[in-house]
Scaffold this active site. Structure first.
Site, short mmCIF file in Angstrom:
data_model
loop_
_atom_site.label_atom_id
_atom_site.label_comp_id
_atom_site.label_asym_id
_atom_site.label_seq_id
_atom_site.Cartn_x
_atom_site.Cartn_y
_atom_site.Cartn_z
CD GLU A 254 -39.89 19.09 21.77
OE1 GLU A 254 -40.12 20.11 21.11
OE2 GLU A 254 -40.10 17.94 21.35
CD GLU B 243 -42.67 12.99 22.17
OE1 GLU B 243 -42.43 13.22 20.97
OE2 GLU B 243 -42.87 13.87 23.01
C1 GLA Z 1 -42.47 16.48 19.69
C2 GLA Z 1 -43.58 16.68 20.70
C3 GLA Z 1 -44.77 15.82 20.42
C4 GLA Z 1 -45.13 15.78 18.97
C5 GLA Z 1 -43.94 15.41 18.15
C6 GLA Z 1 -44.31 15.37 16.70
O1 GLA Z 1 -41.71 15.38 19.92
O2 GLA Z 1 -43.16 16.44 22.01
O3 GLA Z 1 -45.86 16.32 21.15
O4 GLA Z 1 -45.65 17.01 18.57
O5 GLA Z 1 -42.94 16.39 18.37
O6 GLA Z 1 -45.56 14.82 16.52
#
Ligand code: GLA
Length: 356
Positions: A132, A245
Site C-alpha cells: 500500500e 485479500e
Molecule cells: C490491509 C492489509 C492487511 C490487513 C487489512 C485489514 O488490507 O494489507 O494486512 O491489515 O488491511 O485487516
C-alpha cells in the site's frame, strides 16, 4: 478430476486457494484449511511491529505457530507485508531525537529481512514485500506533493527509496520466493495508474518484482469490466498476479456507492438491521458475487497463481471490527466462503462444480 469436496483440489489446474489466518484462530480452522486450502498467509504475525517491536528485538512465537501449522498441513506460506506504513514501530523512523536518514532505514529493513528469511527460508513461496505505498483517494490516505505515492513516514523520509531498498534486500535473502507489491482499490482507474507507475519505477531500475497482489476487498458490487481491465493491465507489465485479500461484505449487495457504509451514513441503520439477521436472498446475492468473481479469475488463470480470502470463516473477520470504536456494536459483514459454524456456504459447491 477428483470427486473430493475440496476447493483447493478442484482448483489445482487453475490456481492455489489461500486464506489469511491468525495465531489465535488457526487451530480452530485446521479442518477447513486441510480440506479446502493449499496456501496460508499470516494476517498480522509477520508485520514489522509483530516481529521486531523494538530495534534488534525479534519476536517470532506467533509467526512460528502459523509456520508449524503450515508444516502440519504440508503447505507453504504466502508471507505478508513487512514494509507497510501501518503496524510498524515508531523507532523505524527515528535516530535518537532526529528523523532517521534513508540509509539507516534501508539498513533496518535489510537486517529485518535477513532475520526473517534465515528463520523461514523456503517455507515461504511468495512475499508481499511492500504494501500500500501508492496514493489513494479514500479517507485516511496521507496526501503530500506526490501524485503517485502515499505521503507515509517512509515516503517522507526516503522518497521511493524505501520501496527499492526493500525489494533489493528481499531479492538477496529470498532468491527462491516470488516478490510481490500489494495494494487495494487496485481496479479504480486513477489508482491503477499510480500502481503501474510505482511498479514501472522498480522495473526501470532493474529491481526484481515478480508479481502484483490485488487485494480485492469488496464493499460494493464489483465492476467486472474494470476488474478484467486491471488484470490485463497488471499482467501486461510482465507480472504474475495473486488475489491476496478477497472478501465481500454484505454491504456489496445493497450499497449504491463504491465506499463502505459507515455509522451515520444514509442506509447505515437499514444495513445493520439486515446484517444482524440477513435474509437468504441477500446472502444468496453475496454468494453470487463470489461465483461471478471466480468465473473471471478462472478465465485469467494463465496469469493468476493464487486466490486468497482474507480470513477463513465468518466467525472471525477483520471487517466486523473495521471502523468500530471499543465498546461499540460490531458491524457484521458475512464476507467469507464459510459460515460462522465453519460450514461451506452453498457457493463453495458452485465454485467446485464450475471448476470441473
Ligand atoms: C490491509 C492489509 C492487511 C490487513 C487489512 C485489514 O488490507 O494489507 O494486512 O491489515 O488491511 O485487516
Amino acid at each position: 478430476m477428483s470427486d473430493v469436496f475440496s476447493l483447493a483440489k478442484a482448483y489445482e489446474k487453475y490456481f492455489k486457494i489461500g486464506a489469511a489466518v491468525a495465531d489465535m484462530n488457526v487451530e480452530g480452522y485446521y479442518d477447513v484449511l486441510s480440506q479446502h486450502f493449499n496456501s496460508i498467509t499470516p494476517e498480522n504475525e509477520m508485520k514489522f511491529s509483530e516481529t521486531e517491536p523494538r530495534e534488534g528485538e525479534f519476536t517470532f512465537e506467533r509467526a512460528d505457530h502459523i509456520f508449524d501449522v503450515a508444516k502440519r498441513l504440508g503447505i507453504k506460506v504466502r508471507a505478508h507485508a513487512p514494509v507497510w506504513h501501518n503496524q510498524t514501530g515508531r523507532w523505524m523512523y527515528a535516530d535518537g531525537d532526529k528523523p532517521a536518514a534513508p540509509e539507516l532505514i534501508y539498513e533496518r529493513i535489510d537486517a529485518h529481512f535477513k532475520k526473517l528469511c534465515e528463520r523461514y527460508g523456503d517455507n515461504i513461496y511468495a512475499w508481499d514485500v511492500v504494501n500500500e505505498a501508492a496514493l489513494d483517494d479514500g479517507p485516511g490516505c496521507e496526501r503530500g506533493e506526490s501524485d503517485t505515492y502515499r505521503a507515509s513516514e517512509y515516503f517522507n523520509l526516503c522518497g521511493t527509496g524505501f520501496i527499492e531498498a526493500a525489494f533489493r534486500s528481499m531479492d538477496k535473502y529470498a532468491p527462491n520466493a516470488q516478490l510481490f507489491y500489494n495494494d487495494y482499490s487496485e481496479c479504480v482507474p486513477e489508482k491503477r495508474e499510480r500502481i503501474v507507475r510505482l511498479i514501472r519505477n522498480l522495473q526501470d531500475k532493474g529491481i526484481r518484482i515478480d508479481g502484483f497482489g490485488m487485494q480485492q476487498h469488496y464493499f460494493a458490487a464489483p465492476d467486472f469490466d474494470e476488474l478484467k481491465r486491471s488484470i490485463e493491465t497488471y499482467a501486461g507489465l510482465g507480472l504474475r498476479l495473486h488475489i491476496t485479500e478477497l472478501d465481500i461484505s454484505l454491504m456489496a449487495t445493497m450499497n449504491q456507492s463504491e465506499h463502505r457504509i459507515k455509522f451515520g451514513d444514509p442506509g447505515f441503520e437499514e444495513y445493520m438491521r439486515e446484517a444482524m439477521s440477513p435474509t437468504p436472498e441477500k446472502l444468496a446475492k453475496l454468494e453470487d458475487i463470489y461465483v461471478r468473481l471466480f468465473e473471471v479469475y478462472r478465465s485469467y488463470s494463465d496469469v493468476i497463481d493464487c486466490v486468497t480470502t482474507w480470513g477463513v470463516a465468518d466467525d472471525y473477520t477483520w471487517l466486523d471490527y473495521f471502523g468500530v470504536k471499543p465498546g461499540e456494536q460490531i458491524i457484521k459483514q458475512h464476507p467469507l466462503l464459510f459460515n460462522e459454524k465453519h460450514e461451506a456456504k452453498d457457493c463453495v459447491r458452485k465454485l467446485i462444480e464450475a471448476a470441473r
